[in-house]
Design a protein around this motif. Structure first.
Motif, mmCIF file in Angstrom:
data_model
loop_
_atom_site.group_PDB
_atom_site.id
_atom_site.type_symbol
_atom_site.label_atom_id
_atom_site.label_comp_id
_atom_site.label_asym_id
_atom_site.label_seq_id
_atom_site.Cartn_x
_atom_site.Cartn_y
_atom_site.Cartn_z
ATOM 1 N N SER A 123 0.835 -1.200 0.000
ATOM 2 C CA SER A 123 0.000 0.000 0.000
ATOM 3 C C SER A 123 0.869 1.249 0.000
ATOM 4 O O SER A 123 0.419 2.322 0.394
ATOM 5 C CB SER A 123 -0.937 0.003 1.212
ATOM 6 O OG SER A 123 -0.208 0.268 2.389
ATOM 7 N N LYS A 134 -3.771 4.280 -5.309
ATOM 8 C CA LYS A 134 -3.978 4.804 -3.959
ATOM 9 C C LYS A 134 -3.737 6.303 -4.004
ATOM 10 O O LYS A 134 -2.674 6.768 -4.406
ATOM 11 C CB LYS A 134 -3.018 4.148 -2.974
ATOM 12 C CG LYS A 134 -3.141 4.724 -1.581
ATOM 13 C CD LYS A 134 -2.402 3.888 -0.566
ATOM 14 C CE LYS A 134 -2.488 4.520 0.814
ATOM 15 N NZ LYS A 134 -1.782 3.697 1.806
ATOM 16 N N ARG A 146 -4.711 6.954 10.622
ATOM 17 C CA ARG A 146 -3.414 7.364 11.172
ATOM 18 C C ARG A 146 -3.508 7.516 12.687
ATOM 19 O O ARG A 146 -2.538 7.250 13.391
ATOM 20 C CB ARG A 146 -2.916 8.632 10.476
ATOM 21 C CG ARG A 146 -2.601 8.352 8.997
ATOM 22 C CD ARG A 146 -2.126 9.586 8.234
ATOM 23 N NE ARG A 146 -2.087 9.300 6.796
ATOM 24 C CZ ARG A 146 -1.947 10.216 5.850
ATOM 25 N NH1 ARG A 146 -1.820 11.485 6.167
ATOM 26 N NH2 ARG A 146 -1.921 9.863 4.571
ATOM 27 N N LYS A 192 1.615 12.838 1.674
ATOM 28 C CA LYS A 192 2.249 11.749 0.938
ATOM 29 C C LYS A 192 2.131 11.981 -0.565
ATOM 30 O O LYS A 192 2.061 11.040 -1.356
ATOM 31 C CB LYS A 192 1.625 10.410 1.376
ATOM 32 C CG LYS A 192 1.742 10.164 2.896
ATOM 33 C CD LYS A 192 1.310 8.761 3.322
ATOM 34 C CE LYS A 192 1.518 8.578 4.833
ATOM 35 N NZ LYS A 192 1.165 7.208 5.276
ATOM 36 N N LYS A 245 -8.316 3.019 -3.732
ATOM 37 C CA LYS A 245 -8.442 3.574 -2.380
ATOM 38 C C LYS A 245 -8.280 5.076 -2.409
ATOM 39 O O LYS A 245 -7.332 5.531 -3.047
ATOM 40 C CB LYS A 245 -7.346 2.929 -1.527
ATOM 41 C CG LYS A 245 -7.250 3.411 -0.131
ATOM 42 C CD LYS A 245 -6.113 2.670 0.529
ATOM 43 C CE LYS A 245 -5.948 3.182 1.939
ATOM 44 N NZ LYS A 245 -4.781 2.551 2.552
ATOM 45 N N SER A 259 -11.004 4.807 6.466
ATOM 46 C CA SER A 259 -11.355 5.232 7.821
ATOM 47 C C SER A 259 -12.218 6.500 7.847
ATOM 48 O O SER A 259 -13.153 6.592 8.638
ATOM 49 C CB SER A 259 -10.084 5.440 8.639
ATOM 50 O OG SER A 259 -9.241 6.393 8.016
ATOM 51 N N TYR A 281 -14.480 -1.310 7.336
ATOM 52 C CA TYR A 281 -14.588 -1.438 8.794
ATOM 53 C C TYR A 281 -15.990 -1.873 9.198
ATOM 54 O O TYR A 281 -16.221 -2.253 10.338
ATOM 55 C CB TYR A 281 -14.213 -0.102 9.464
ATOM 56 C CG TYR A 281 -12.794 0.308 9.104
ATOM 57 C CD1 TYR A 281 -11.696 -0.249 9.764
ATOM 58 C CD2 TYR A 281 -12.548 1.200 8.063
ATOM 59 C CE1 TYR A 281 -10.403 0.084 9.400
ATOM 60 C CE2 TYR A 281 -11.252 1.539 7.696
ATOM 61 C CZ TYR A 281 -10.188 0.978 8.362
ATOM 62 O OH TYR A 281 -8.902 1.284 7.993
#
Ligand code: PBG
Length: 335
Positions: free
Chosen positions: A174, A204, A214, A228, A259, A285, A324
């Motif tokens: 990832s 990604k 995070r 990033k 993603k 998330s 999740y």
């Protein structure tokens, strides 16, 4: 009831097929099942340890013993696989991320214990260095803070091999380094792990939806407002996603991941139509946190919205969803 009405009549009545439950069931195009779901879990050192993640209500960091109980539950619900994310202490973090490939590291032990306790459940591991770097970037940096591609790839290869040796079924890079899929595939082949699958996070994005993750793995403090963007993709792009996915497939990936998920369903559709390979999406998330916030306030209906959010991935063409909500959704689908 028949109410007479003298034209003009609509040329077509799409509502006809919606008028009875049996017809709606017959013409339904997509179906969500527990077999479509991958459950992401956070693993901690210790035993009997369970920590809540404040920005992700309902998500807990678990020690290996408790994780195994969850794995049994997930398997009973028909969920095919776990995606494992480590939460390691500051003392395991360094500039070279050497703890990432320790044969007796937390992830390596978690893999071995999961595979021995619940052998049928697929174990997918994250290949990236962010849990193990002091700065929270996914790779090894130079003096300017730039993530050095090929040096990072060498470390990712060692990390992937250590996971395969521990028994991981699927390694999932990832990190978004160039050439890492080919390098990992080559080493896995050479070391005899010919059936270890690679799920490449091929597209990604440098997304702001990863914040709660995070927090969960404890890298937000370390990354301190950094981003990033020199390796994850620009949210403005979609041609680039096709290119990245094609490269990873050519280098030996078996499956690809897009993603984040819901804001990127156009990318899922485009990749599936263009490349026709097993394609997954990650409801990340931040997407989970938004839903939970709305549920907690009574602004959205929990069960119906959970399932609708996941069905959308199937409609977009995804073969499965990393979410999740996996346990909750599987319970709803079974019940
Ligand atoms: C790191 C990684 C991230 C996520 C999964 N693996 C965060 C990042 O790239 O900073 C995010 C997942 C989520 O938000 O649920 N390699």
């Amino acid at each position: 009831m028949s109410v007479s009405h003298r034209g003009p009549f609509p040329a077509s009545r799409p509502r006809r097929l919606r008028s009875k439950a049996f017809a709606r069931a017959l013409v339904s195009e997509n179906r969500l099942s527990p077999a479509d779901l991958i459950y992401p879990v956070f693993v901690l050192e210790g035993s009997g340890e369970c920590e809540a993640v404040p920005s992700m209500p309902g998500v807990e960091r678990l020690s290996i013993d408790l994780l195994i109980a969850k794995a049994r539950e997930a398997q009973g619900l028909g969920i095919p696989a776990f995606a494992l994310f480590p939460v390691v202490g500051q003392n395991q973090k360094s500039l070279d991320a050497a703890a990432a490939y320790a044969p007796d590291g937390l992830v390596q032990r978690a893999i071995a214990e999961l595979k021995s306790a619940v052998p049928e459940l697929g174990v997918i591991t994250d290949i990236a260095l962010d849990p193990y770097t002091t700065h929270g970037q996914d790779g090894i940096i130079d003096e300017a803070g730039y993530v050095i591609n090929d040096v990072t790839t060498d470390t990712l290869v060692r990390q992937a091999l250590s996971h395969a040796e521990a028994g991981a079924d699927v390694v999932a890079p990832s990190d978004m380094m160039d050439g890492r899929i080919g390098a990992i595939r080559d080493t896995l082949e050479r070391e005899g792990h010919i059936n270890t699958m690679i799920l490449a996070y091929a597209a990604k994005y440098a997304s702001s939806y990863y914040g709660p993750f995070r927090d969960a793995v404890g890298s937000s403090e370390n990354i301190k407002g950094g981003d990033k963007k020199t390796y994850q993709m620009d949210p403005a792009n979609s041609d680039e996603a096709v290119h990245e996915c094609a490269l990873d497939i050519a280098e030996g990936a078996d499956m690809i991941m897009i993603k984040p998920g819901m804001p990127y369903l156009d990318v899922v559709r485009r990749i599936k139509e263009t490349l026709q390979v097993p394609t997954f999406a990650y409801q990340v998330s931040g997407e989970y946190a938004m839903h939970q916030a709305a549920f907690a306030n009574g602004w959205l209906e929990r069960d119906a919205v959970t399932l609708e959010s996941l069905l959308a991935f199937k409609r977009a063409g995804a073969d499965g969803v990393l979410t999740y909500f996996a346990l909750d959704a599987a319970r709803l689908l079974q019940g």
